[in-house]
Design a protein around this motif. Structure first.
Motif, PDB file in Angstrom:
ATOM      1  N   MET B 140      36.894  50.403  48.418  1.00 51.05           N
ATOM      2  CA  MET B 140      36.849  49.418  47.342  1.00 51.05           C
ATOM      3  C   MET B 140      36.202  50.018  46.108  1.00 51.05           C
ATOM      4  SD  MET B 140      37.953  46.883  49.084  1.00 51.05           S
ATOM      5  CE  MET B 140      37.585  45.708  47.835  1.00 51.05           C
ATOM      6  N   ARG B 141      36.479  49.374  44.992  1.00 57.01           N
ATOM      7  CA  ARG B 141      35.932  49.817  43.710  1.00 57.01           C
ATOM      8  C   ARG B 141      36.289  51.262  43.419  1.00 57.01           C
ATOM      9  NH1 ARG B 141      32.311  45.858  42.337  1.00 57.01           N
ATOM     10  NH2 ARG B 141      31.665  44.644  44.133  1.00 57.01           N
ATOM     11  N   ASN B 142      37.427  51.698  43.886  1.00 56.48           N
ATOM     12  CA  ASN B 142      37.911  53.016  43.489  1.00 56.48           C
ATOM     13  C   ASN B 142      39.439  53.008  43.531  1.00 56.48           C
ATOM     14  OD1 ASN B 142      38.767  53.375  46.132  1.00 56.48           O
ATOM     15  ND2 ASN B 142      36.911  54.460  46.720  1.00 56.48           N
ATOM     16  N   GLU B 143      40.011  54.129  43.122  1.00 57.61           N
ATOM     17  CA  GLU B 143      41.461  54.156  42.990  1.00 57.61           C
ATOM     18  C   GLU B 143      42.179  54.053  44.320  1.00 57.61           C
ATOM     19  OE1 GLU B 143      41.838  56.673  39.174  1.00 57.61           O
ATOM     20  OE2 GLU B 143      43.493  57.228  40.462  1.00 57.61           O
ATOM     21  N   LEU B 144      41.532  54.536  45.387  1.00 56.29           N
ATOM     22  CA  LEU B 144      42.179  54.516  46.692  1.00 56.29           C
ATOM     23  C   LEU B 144      42.579  53.091  47.086  1.00 56.29           C
ATOM     24  CD1 LEU B 144      43.065  56.168  49.081  1.00 56.29           C
ATOM     25  CD2 LEU B 144      40.781  55.905  50.063  1.00 56.29           C
ATOM     26  N   GLY B 145      41.606  52.175  46.972  1.00 52.19           N
ATOM     27  CA  GLY B 145      41.878  50.789  47.326  1.00 52.19           C
ATOM     28  C   GLY B 145      42.961  50.178  46.456  1.00 52.19           C
ATOM     29  N   VAL B 146      42.871  50.450  45.149  1.00 56.87           N
ATOM     30  CA  VAL B 146      43.874  49.913  44.221  1.00 56.87           C
ATOM     31  C   VAL B 146      45.260  50.433  44.598  1.00 56.87           C
ATOM     32  CG1 VAL B 146      44.625  49.894  41.820  1.00 56.87           C
ATOM     33  CG2 VAL B 146      42.206  49.664  42.358  1.00 56.87           C
ATOM     34  N   LEU B 147      45.331  51.736  44.921  1.00 59.50           N
ATOM     35  CA  LEU B 147      46.632  52.318  45.274  1.00 59.50           C
ATOM     36  C   LEU B 147      47.184  51.705  46.556  1.00 59.50           C
ATOM     37  CD1 LEU B 147      46.120  56.061  44.374  1.00 59.50           C
ATOM     38  CD2 LEU B 147      47.863  54.523  43.460  1.00 59.50           C
ATOM     39  N   ILE B 148      46.305  51.526  47.559  1.00 66.95           N
ATOM     40  CA  ILE B 148      46.781  50.930  48.812  1.00 66.95           C
ATOM     41  C   ILE B 148      47.350  49.542  48.536  1.00 66.95           C
ATOM     42  CG2 ILE B 148      46.058  50.031  51.065  1.00 66.95           C
ATOM     43  CD1 ILE B 148      44.029  52.286  51.225  1.00 66.95           C
ATOM     44  N   GLY B 149      46.596  48.733  47.805  1.00 70.37           N
ATOM     45  CA  GLY B 149      47.050  47.378  47.501  1.00 70.37           C
ATOM     46  C   GLY B 149      48.348  47.370  46.715  1.00 70.37           C
ATOM     47  N   MET B 150      48.449  48.254  45.723  1.00 76.34           N
ATOM     48  CA  MET B 150      49.627  48.229  44.863  1.00 76.34           C
ATOM     49  C   MET B 150      50.864  48.766  45.580  1.00 76.34           C
ATOM     50  SD  MET B 150      48.020  49.064  41.115  1.00 76.34           S
ATOM     51  CE  MET B 150      49.561  49.479  40.351  1.00 76.34           C
TER      52      MET B 150
END
Lengths: 263, 279
Positions: B140-150
């Protein structure tokens, strides 16, 4: 031989991916059944207390009704104008018509954040911010293109000679529309209506910009709950939100399956 | 034979007025705002060169969009390929799963990812229990989480155009390639891939376009650390009330989206792209 093994591997991988596409969303279900006081997974026992809390809460309930009213009203509007427009473009069937179609599909692909800015800029002077009419109009604009697509797809399989026959037998424009065209494209209209409802029911970005106090839809209240990230009631709300979407989706799936042999 | 042309246009009119008056008109107003607020001129656009923050945000947005597009299209291609080659009933089961995920609210999924990817979330505690990791992975609070979600959100969007282009391939072409001695890999690379190029290009552009303006997932899973254009616009409008900067970014975003849409229209019609959702 080798390719068929590769194809089998790919099929297995695809099933895995498809399950992964749906499964994470279902996580809200166990979380909503937690007996603990914070957002967590239940360990020993399950509890329905957060559903009790959800359905007893005047705030959540009012959001639920507001979302329903806005969803249904914008569905009726979007389905009417989207269907009329699809029939119109089908009749026109010219190059200009295709340009107009492309323009009318823009609300689907222009980022919602831009739509949100545009609506809020327009609605402030009109006094439509934080009102039912404002959100209903905004959601209608965003969902009518879905109806245009589904009804147009139905019309592509509709024989234009039926319309010509009806008119040459003396039926008026209106009677032809209601008795000949509409029954032929019913699956498309229904699919459009279902998709329009779901898209309004789930809509959050534009709603964030247009709702303040008096109109507070279910996704809007969930947004707050997610940002606070403490009260498990939001998990119960997520399950209800998802359940309504899935019911709408099932209505479409059943109707389109039933409609298929006749087509 | 055809009906008088006016009767068709008359039916188009309500929708056209609504989109023109409530959508396109106000968007033009936003474009106007980008060169007039707070003072007339190109001051807002000059920030693109002068402001480090804006440069960083644009770079983050493009980087996340590119990575997400690559993975979504790869996964999408694999799923579409399996679907086209599956028997009728299996194919419709796969399509149902795909469409269910397509229609599940982005908010519900974002919420679920919060539960799954947090420090004490299911993924981390599972991996720890299995002894694979000793420290929780920060999702969370990093690009990894955003990428997984997107990526998770975008895969169905990638499948639909690719599926549409695969469905239009004549199966005998593949048989011909095999019977002329090509291996499976050669057939895929030299015959199948070129034939589905339009679908792949359309899918990539569609995914990229939607990603460019994505708001919910970066805002929640990024937790303010992965600032992308849409979130920055919303902060400018809702918090700091700087409509000029927000309008300039919106104009930029709009320009990017419309350019890519125009390129996409060369490969596939927009209604075909979404029409793939219908069985």
């Amino acid at each position: 031989m080798r390719s068929s093994l590769a194809a089998k591997l790919n099929t297995a991988l695809s099933w895995g991916l498809l399950v992964l596409l749906v499964a994470p969303a279902l996580v809200a279900i166990p979380v909503s059944l937690t007996p603990k006081r914070f957002l967590s997974f239940p360990t020993n026992e399950l509890s329905l207390q957060y559903y009790d809390k959800l359905f007893a809460s005047p705030e959540w309930m009012s959001s639920f009704w507001q979302s329903s009213v806005i969803g249904l009203a914008s569905t009726v509007l979007a389905t009417s104008i989207g269907t009329l427009c699809a029939i119109g473009l089908w009749r026109v069937s010219s190059r200009a018509g295709e340009v107009v179609r492309a323009i009318l599909l823009l609300p689907l692909v222009i980022p919602p954040i831009i739509a949100a800015m545009a609506f809020s800029r327009l609605f402030v002077p009109l006094g439509l911010i934080d009102s039912y009419s404002g959100l209903i109009l905004a959601h209608t604009v965003l969902s009518a293109p879905l109806v245009l697509i589904t009804v147009s797809a139905s019309l592509a399989g509709f024989d234009p000679r039926l319309e010509q026959a009806s008119r040459s037998l003396g039926a008026s424009n209106w009677v032809t529309m209601r008795r000949v065209i509409m029954p032929g494209i019913k699956p498309g209209i229904l699919a459009g209506a279902v998709f329009a409802f779901i898209s309004s029911w789930d809509e959050i970005v534009v709603t964030l910009f247009l709702s303040k106090f008096s109109v507070y839809t279910l996704p809007r209240r969930m947004w707050n709950g997610i940002r606070e990230n403490t009260d498990p009631t939001v998990a119960a709300a997520a399950v209800v939100l998802m359940a309504v979407t899935l019911v709408a989706f099932a209505i479409w799936a059943l109707a389109s399956r039933r409609g298929k042999p006749a087509q | 034979m055809r009906l008088p042309i006016q009767s068709g246009w008359l039916l188009v009119l309500p929708f056209l007025l609504l989109v023109g008056g409530l959508f396109l008109g106000p968007i033009l107003n936003i474009l106007w705002l980008s060169v007039t607020d707070p003072t007339p001129g190109l001051g807002n656009y000059a920030q693109l060169v002068t402001s480090d923050t804006l440069g960083r945000i644009l770079w983050t947005t493009i980087r996340v969009c590119v990575i997400c597009t690559v993975f979504s299209v790869l996964f999408g291609y694999s799923i579409a390929y399996a679907m086209v080659h599956a028997a009728g009933p299996t194919q419709s089961r796969m399509l149902s799963l795909l469409l269910v995920s397509f229609w599940i609210s982005v908010l519900v999924r974002t919420f679920s990812w919060l539960m799954l990817l947090g420090r004490n979330g299911v993924v981390n505690s599972g991996l720890e229990a299995l002894g694979i990791i000793s420290q929780p992975i920060p999702f969370m609070r990093n690009e990894l989480g955003v990428l997984i979600g997107m990526i998770h959100y975008m895969v169905p969007y990638a499948v639909l155009p690719i599926l549409a282009s695969m469905q239009s391939i004549d199966g005998r072409v593949v048989q011909a390639s095999r019977s002329l001695g090509a291996t499976g890999a050669q057939t895929l690379w030299r015959v199948y891939l070129p034939l589905t190029r339009a679908g792949v290009v359309a899918a990539s552009l569609l995914v990229f376009i939607i990603n460019l303006g994505f708001y919910v997932i970066p805002a929640v899973l990024g937790g303010g650390k992965v600032l992308m254009v849409a979130e920055y616009i919303s902060v400018q409008v809702l918090v700091t009330l700087q409509w000029g900067t927000a309008a300039m970014l919106a104009a930029l975003l709009l320009f990017g989206v419309l350019t890519l849409l125009f390129i996409m229209s060369r490969f596939m019609k927009l209604s075909t792209v979404f029409g793939g959702a219908r069985t």
